[in-house]
Design a protein around this motif. Sequence first.
Motif, PDB file in Angstrom:
ATOM      1  N   ALA A  69      37.574  48.336  49.343  1.00 51.33           N
ATOM      2  CA  ALA A  69      36.671  48.881  48.329  1.00 51.33           C
ATOM      3  C   ALA A  69      37.482  49.848  47.486  1.00 51.33           C
ATOM      4  N   VAL A  70      37.345  49.763  46.160  1.00 48.46           N
ATOM      5  CA  VAL A  70      38.116  50.637  45.271  1.00 48.46           C
ATOM      6  C   VAL A  70      37.179  51.308  44.267  1.00 48.46           C
ATOM      7  N   ASP A  71      37.718  52.290  43.566  1.00 45.34           N
ATOM      8  CA  ASP A  71      36.929  53.002  42.572  1.00 45.34           C
ATOM      9  C   ASP A  71      37.859  53.380  41.431  1.00 45.34           C
ATOM     10  N   ASN A  72      37.470  53.074  40.203  1.00 44.98           N
ATOM     11  CA  ASN A  72      38.350  53.418  39.084  1.00 44.98           C
ATOM     12  C   ASN A  72      37.880  54.685  38.371  1.00 44.98           C
ATOM     13  N   GLY A  73      37.027  55.457  39.065  1.00 40.36           N
ATOM     14  CA  GLY A  73      36.557  56.704  38.473  1.00 40.36           C
ATOM     15  C   GLY A  73      35.239  56.526  37.759  1.00 40.36           C
ATOM     16  N   ARG A  74      34.990  55.338  37.223  1.00 43.19           N
ATOM     17  CA  ARG A  74      33.726  55.109  36.528  1.00 43.19           C
ATOM     18  C   ARG A  74      32.804  54.218  37.342  1.00 43.19           C
ATOM     19  N   ARG A  75      33.386  53.256  38.038  1.00 41.72           N
ATOM     20  CA  ARG A  75      32.540  52.389  38.847  1.00 41.72           C
ATOM     21  C   ARG A  75      33.310  51.847  40.044  1.00 41.72           C
ATOM     22  N   PRO A  76      32.569  51.476  41.087  1.00 42.12           N
ATOM     23  CA  PRO A  76      33.216  50.942  42.271  1.00 42.12           C
ATOM     24  C   PRO A  76      33.557  49.462  42.083  1.00 42.12           C
ATOM     25  N   GLY A  77      34.393  48.986  42.959  1.00 39.75           N
ATOM     26  CA  GLY A  77      34.764  47.578  42.874  1.00 39.75           C
ATOM     27  C   GLY A  77      35.356  47.107  44.188  1.00 39.75           C
ATOM     28  N   ILE A  78      35.791  45.858  44.177  1.00 40.38           N
ATOM     29  CA  ILE A  78      36.398  45.283  45.373  1.00 40.38           C
ATOM     30  C   ILE A  78      37.751  44.706  44.985  1.00 40.38           C
ATOM     31  N   ARG A  79      38.743  44.979  45.835  1.00 41.31           N
ATOM     32  CA  ARG A  79      40.077  44.445  45.556  1.00 41.31           C
ATOM     33  C   ARG A  79      40.541  43.626  46.753  1.00 41.31           C
ATOM     34  N   ILE A  80      41.082  42.442  46.468  1.00 42.72           N
ATOM     35  CA  ILE A  80      41.516  41.553  47.544  1.00 42.72           C
ATOM     36  C   ILE A  80      42.955  41.123  47.264  1.00 42.72           C
ATOM     37  N   VAL A  81      43.778  41.199  48.290  1.00 40.08           N
ATOM     38  CA  VAL A  81      45.178  40.781  48.159  1.00 40.08           C
ATOM     39  C   VAL A  81      45.431  39.587  49.075  1.00 40.08           C
ATOM     40  N   PHE A  82      45.952  38.503  48.495  1.00 38.99           N
ATOM     41  CA  PHE A  82      46.294  37.305  49.266  1.00 38.99           C
ATOM     42  C   PHE A  82      47.807  37.205  49.296  1.00 38.99           C
ATOM     43  N   ALA A  83      48.385  37.242  50.487  1.00 36.60           N
ATOM     44  CA  ALA A  83      49.842  37.198  50.566  1.00 36.60           C
ATOM     45  C   ALA A  83      50.294  36.115  51.530  1.00 36.60           C
ATOM     46  N   ASP A  84      51.284  35.338  51.092  1.00 35.71           N
ATOM     47  CA  ASP A  84      51.890  34.367  52.003  1.00 35.71           C
ATOM     48  C   ASP A  84      53.396  34.392  51.814  1.00 35.71           C
ATOM     49  N   THR A  85      54.106  33.786  52.761  1.00 29.67           N
ATOM     50  CA  THR A  85      55.559  33.735  52.647  1.00 29.67           C
ATOM     51  C   THR A  85      55.994  32.289  52.450  1.00 29.67           C
ATOM     52  N   GLY A  86      55.138  31.530  51.808  1.00 32.26           N
ATOM     53  CA  GLY A  86      55.400  30.108  51.591  1.00 32.26           C
ATOM     54  C   GLY A  86      56.427  29.859  50.501  1.00 32.26           C
ATOM     55  N   PRO A  87      56.420  28.646  49.959  1.00 36.05           N
ATOM     56  CA  PRO A  87      57.442  28.238  48.992  1.00 36.05           C
ATOM     57  C   PRO A  87      57.331  28.919  47.632  1.00 36.05           C
ATOM     58  N   GLY A  88      56.229  29.630  47.368  1.00 35.05           N
ATOM     59  CA  GLY A  88      56.084  30.252  46.048  1.00 35.05           C
ATOM     60  C   GLY A  88      55.734  29.225  44.993  1.00 35.05           C
ATOM     61  N   ILE A  89      55.554  29.708  43.774  1.00 39.23           N
ATOM     62  CA  ILE A  89      55.169  28.821  42.682  1.00 39.23           C
ATOM     63  C   ILE A  89      56.281  28.837  41.637  1.00 39.23           C
ATOM     64  N   ALA A  90      56.813  27.680  41.316  1.00 38.34           N
ATOM     65  CA  ALA A  90      57.937  27.612  40.387  1.00 38.34           C
ATOM     66  C   ALA A  90      57.481  27.804  38.949  1.00 38.34           C
ATOM     67  N   ASP A  91      56.474  27.032  38.551  1.00 39.02           N
ATOM     68  CA  ASP A  91      56.014  27.106  37.168  1.00 39.02           C
ATOM     69  C   ASP A  91      54.600  27.682  37.151  1.00 39.02           C
ATOM     70  N   LEU A  92      54.531  29.001  36.924  1.00 36.83           N
ATOM     71  CA  LEU A  92      53.253  29.698  37.026  1.00 36.83           C
ATOM     72  C   LEU A  92      52.272  29.246  35.949  1.00 36.83           C
ATOM     73  N   ASP A  93      52.772  29.101  34.727  1.00 39.53           N
ATOM     74  CA  ASP A  93      51.886  28.697  33.621  1.00 39.53           C
ATOM     75  C   ASP A  93      51.213  27.373  33.932  1.00 39.53           C
ATOM     76  N   LEU A  94      52.017  26.451  34.481  1.00 37.76           N
ATOM     77  CA  LEU A  94      51.486  25.134  34.804  1.00 37.76           C
ATOM     78  C   LEU A  94      50.442  25.256  35.921  1.00 37.76           C
ATOM     79  N   ALA A  95      50.751  26.077  36.934  1.00 40.11           N
ATOM     80  CA  ALA A  95      49.840  26.238  38.070  1.00 40.11           C
ATOM     81  C   ALA A  95      48.512  26.849  37.643  1.00 40.11           C
ATOM     82  N   LEU A  96      48.550  27.620  36.546  1.00 33.30           N
ATOM     83  CA  LEU A  96      47.325  28.270  36.081  1.00 33.30           C
ATOM     84  C   LEU A  96      46.548  27.410  35.088  1.00 33.30           C
ATOM     85  N   THR A  97      47.025  26.174  34.872  1.00 35.78           N
ATOM     86  CA  THR A  97      46.341  25.295  33.946  1.00 35.78           C
ATOM     87  C   THR A  97      45.204  24.569  34.661  1.00 35.78           C
TER      88      THR A  97
END
Lengths: 139, 286, 136
Positions: A69-97
């Motif tokens: 749970a986080v707060d930016n001073g004006r309103r609360p929110g939720i923050r989530i971190v996803f972490a892996d040690t896999g192969p990673g993403i070579a072409d990010l722009d393409l992956a976000l298409t």
Amino acid sequence: MTSGVDLGRPQAQTVGSDEDVVRVRQLVRTVAVAVRLSLVDQTKVVTAASELARNTLVYGGGGTVEVAAVDNGRRPGIRIVFADTGPGIADLDLALTDGYTTGGGLGLGLSGARRLVDEFDIQTAPGQGTRITITKWSR
Amino acid sequence: MALSADESGRLGELLASRSEQVTQRWTEIIAGQLRGRLSQAELVRQVQELHRALVDALSKGAVDLNAEDATELRAVLADFSRGQARQGFSATETATGVFALKEALLTALDNDQSVATLRDYVAFSALVDQMGLFTFETFVRTRESLIADQAEQLLELSTPVVKLWESVVAVPLVGTLDSARAQVVMERLLQTLVDTGSPYAIIDITGVPAVDTQVAQHILKTVVAARLMGADCIISGIRPQIAQTIVALGIEFGDIATKASLADALRHVLRLTGVETSRRQPRREA
Amino acid sequence: MERVPILKIGDILLVSIQVDMSDQTAVALQEDLAERIVATGCHGVIIDITALDIVDSFVGRMLSTIASISRVLDAETVVVGMRPAVAITLVELGLSLNGIRTALNVERGMELIAIDRADDRDEPDDDPVPEPTASP
């Protein structure tokens, strides 16, 4: 870009199996309710978490998810971190298409999840794993 | 700037021993500027409560408003300032109410003109400034939440979803649609579809003076979401200017049914559901 | 792993998803349903997702696949009971659930299937009815 401060300790969940993805969803839902996200926003952030946790499992070979749970001073929110040690993403722009997939899915995981949250930050490189941070603020 | 433990002790004693004198002067100053908008009894009660909380905090050794020992004092200040905000007093009036304590204290000092007293007074004055600022902030926050509440109430009021016919609900939209309101309306519409089990919804925008891209997108998304749920939306009452905007913005309404008026839309839906509509005096065929 | 029960009501198979579905459960449901359609000879499938608080791309794909499979097996699938928040999220996610028919509740879903079967009987078998879809 991310901003705001953490409230309390983030809760962690390892992602090593199918059932863990369900557990991530439940954890995210609990925190989203606690920071008083609207029902639609809860649904959006849980859906985004489901997509990303599955990516962590399927493409990253498993990893960890941290929910805080986080707060930016004006309103609360939720923050989530996803972490892996896999192969990673070579072409990010393409992956976000929309519609791009290497796993036989619909190709909406990354791009769709990004549309469902307020802040989306991704750090990745081939061989370096992937770390995605998403934040949703209460309105 | 914080008080030293000595200073806070001395001030606590002074305020306690001259209690009556201080509160009386304090009350007078505030009463002067409020000009009877708050009853004397209420005012005296507030001032005495503030005074008591302040003496308490100082006697516990509070050296700073943010200190643990000042929790009670902060709560009383916050109460005072919320009350003022709700009753429509200005921010200046609220903060001055706290600052008046300085002058009130001055009367309690009599003619003591030693340097030590002056030093104490300056230190104390800093604490009062802190209290004033705290009051001011609470005041602003209270006002903000009041405004937010009112905005929400306004949204509730301005977005009725009505049942027009068996299986048909309608949202007559009136006034400027901003993104937030569009969202509320649309969520409510979809929920009504579920609650009433109505597979048809008419979104009437006759009363909407203008539509921008974001609002049009909201309406479109709602129509798509309704379809996913198994309901159909008809948009009615699109005014000429809005039709032009929609085309100019390049927004695709695709195969979404649009009708000129709410009546046309209702007739369209009734025909779809198999309800016969006819005029009372059918025109004679040649 | 939990399995989602499939009920047979008359000529219709009713699937009411009550669990927080893992991906495996979703895949299993897909397989179970195909078998049941063939075994029972039912011509309609209703999937009730009233209890689902999210539908992500995996479950969305499962629903599409079930609809396609059942169509091949001559059964019509209707997804019913999608919550408003879920629908709004799906639109934002970009998932249009192409080829899936939807209805507000089980009752309406049954009506849809009944109308379809009636239409089917009216028309000769070699004239397939084009599928109305849930999205533009």
